[in-house]
Design a protein around this motif. Structure first.
Motif, short mmCIF file in Angstrom:
data_model
loop_
_atom_site.label_atom_id
_atom_site.label_comp_id
_atom_site.label_asym_id
_atom_site.label_seq_id
_atom_site.Cartn_x
_atom_site.Cartn_y
_atom_site.Cartn_z
N THR A 71 0.85 -1.18 0.00
CA THR A 71 0.00 0.00 0.00
C THR A 71 0.88 1.23 0.00
O THR A 71 1.80 1.34 0.81
N PHE A 72 0.61 2.14 -0.92
CA PHE A 72 1.36 3.39 -1.03
C PHE A 72 0.43 4.55 -0.70
O PHE A 72 -0.73 4.54 -1.10
N LEU A 73 0.97 5.52 0.00
CA LEU A 73 0.21 6.71 0.35
C LEU A 73 1.07 7.90 -0.02
O LEU A 73 2.21 8.01 0.43
N GLY A 74 0.54 8.77 -0.86
CA GLY A 74 1.33 9.91 -1.31
C GLY A 74 0.60 11.22 -1.14
O GLY A 74 -0.62 11.29 -1.19
N THR A 75 1.39 12.26 -0.91
CA THR A 75 0.88 13.63 -0.91
C THR A 75 1.82 14.44 -1.78
O THR A 75 2.92 14.01 -2.08
N SER A 76 1.38 15.63 -2.16
CA SER A 76 2.27 16.47 -2.96
C SER A 76 3.15 17.35 -2.08
O SER A 76 3.94 18.13 -2.60
N GLY A 77 3.02 17.23 -0.77
CA GLY A 77 3.96 17.88 0.13
C GLY A 77 3.48 19.08 0.90
O GLY A 77 4.21 19.59 1.75
N GLN A 78 2.25 19.56 0.64
CA GLN A 78 1.78 20.73 1.40
C GLN A 78 1.77 20.45 2.90
O GLN A 78 2.08 21.33 3.69
N ASN A 79 1.40 19.24 3.27
CA ASN A 79 1.33 18.90 4.69
C ASN A 79 2.70 18.97 5.35
O ASN A 79 2.85 19.52 6.45
N MET A 108 3.98 9.57 10.11
CA MET A 108 3.58 8.17 9.99
C MET A 108 3.47 7.50 11.35
O MET A 108 2.60 6.67 11.57
N GLU A 109 4.34 7.90 12.27
CA GLU A 109 4.28 7.32 13.61
C GLU A 109 3.00 7.72 14.34
O GLU A 109 2.40 6.90 15.04
N ILE A 110 2.58 8.97 14.18
CA ILE A 110 1.35 9.41 14.85
C ILE A 110 0.11 9.11 14.01
O ILE A 110 -1.01 9.34 14.45
N ARG A 111 0.34 8.59 12.80
CA ARG A 111 -0.72 8.18 11.89
C ARG A 111 -1.65 9.33 11.52
O ARG A 111 -2.87 9.18 11.48
N HIS A 112 -1.07 10.48 11.26
CA HIS A 112 -1.87 11.62 10.81
C HIS A 112 -1.08 12.41 9.78
O HIS A 112 0.02 12.87 10.06
N LEU A 113 -1.65 12.55 8.57
CA LEU A 113 -0.93 13.22 7.48
C LEU A 113 -0.84 14.73 7.66
O LEU A 113 0.10 15.35 7.19
N CYS A 114 -1.81 15.32 8.31
CA CYS A 114 -1.88 16.79 8.41
C CYS A 114 -2.09 17.23 9.85
O CYS A 114 -3.16 17.76 10.19
N PRO A 115 -1.09 17.05 10.71
CA PRO A 115 -1.30 17.41 12.12
C PRO A 115 -1.48 18.90 12.36
O PRO A 115 -2.00 19.29 13.40
N THR A 116 -1.10 19.75 11.41
CA THR A 116 -1.27 21.20 11.60
C THR A 116 -2.61 21.70 11.07
O THR A 116 -2.92 22.89 11.19
N ALA A 117 -3.41 20.82 10.48
CA ALA A 117 -4.71 21.22 9.94
C ALA A 117 -5.76 21.17 11.05
O ALA A 117 -5.69 20.31 11.92
N PRO A 118 -6.72 22.02 11.04
CA PRO A 118 -6.98 23.13 10.13
C PRO A 118 -6.36 24.45 10.59
O PRO A 118 -6.65 25.49 10.01
N ASP A 119 -5.53 24.42 11.64
CA ASP A 119 -4.99 25.66 12.19
C ASP A 119 -4.20 26.48 11.17
O ASP A 119 -4.44 27.67 11.00
N LEU A 121 -3.04 24.84 7.98
CA LEU A 121 -3.13 24.18 6.67
C LEU A 121 -4.60 24.13 6.28
O LEU A 121 -5.43 23.62 7.03
N ARG A 122 -4.90 24.68 5.10
CA ARG A 122 -6.31 24.76 4.68
C ARG A 122 -6.85 23.37 4.34
O ARG A 122 -6.30 22.66 3.50
#
Length: 165
Positions: A71-79, A108-119, A121-122
């Motif tokens: 299984t692959f999980l990708g983002t374009s890097g904004q997070n 990956m350890e905390i299992r959350h891709l966007c920990p700064t959202a929504p504060d 990161l839109r």
């Protein structure tokens, strides 16, 4: 701009005859700016739309897929960019690159891709569930992290699904 899209379509057309392609929008692409970003509209690629190639998929950002049992999980890097903007990793010396790479592993350890959202990161407001929570993986998961101007690292988690989220 139409020349760029035409060249991209020609390249995609020839490549899609050999391999399946998933095309994911990025931070500055013609897509919405809130995460998760929706797939590109097919009107941007009329030639691909008309040929209806099953080997070309316009996908969301982030995007997850399976290939040969992995299984692959990708983002374009904004997070990751937003995490770095909100941390002490603003300097890009070699020592700081290692710190930044550790922060990428941490998502990956905390299992959350966007920990700064929504504060900072839109993201779309979600009421039912959080689409950025990473589901538990198989017993052994490997993560290869690579970033321009950064070191490359491989981390392996055994019994990943038993670690607390």
């Amino acid at each position: 701009i139409s020349d760029v899209f035409e060249k991209f379509e020609n390249f995609t057309e020839s490549l899609s005859q050999v391999v399946d392609l998933d095309i994911m929008p990025g931070e500055t692409d013609f897509s919405n700016s809130f995460l998760p970003q929706q797939p590109f509209n097919t009107c941007l690629f009329p030639s691909l739309r008309d040929k209806q190639r099953s080997s070309v998929n316009l996908v969301t950002n982030p995007h997850q897929f399976e290939l040969e049992g992995f299984t692959f999980l990708g983002t374009s890097g904004q997070n990751i960019k937003d995490i770095l903007l909100n941390s002490e990793c603003l300097n890009t010396s070699a020592d700081d690159n290692t710190k930044c790479l550790e922060k990428i592993k941490h998502t990956m350890e905390i299992r959350h891709l966007c920990p700064t959202a929504p504060d900072t990161l839109r993201t779309y407001p979600m009421t039912e569930s959080d689409p950025f929570v990473v589901a538990p993986s198989p017993e052994k998961a490997q993560l290869l992290l690579e970033h321009d101007d950064m070191d490359t690292s491989m981390c392996q988690y055994k019994d990943f699904h038993t670690q607390p989220p």
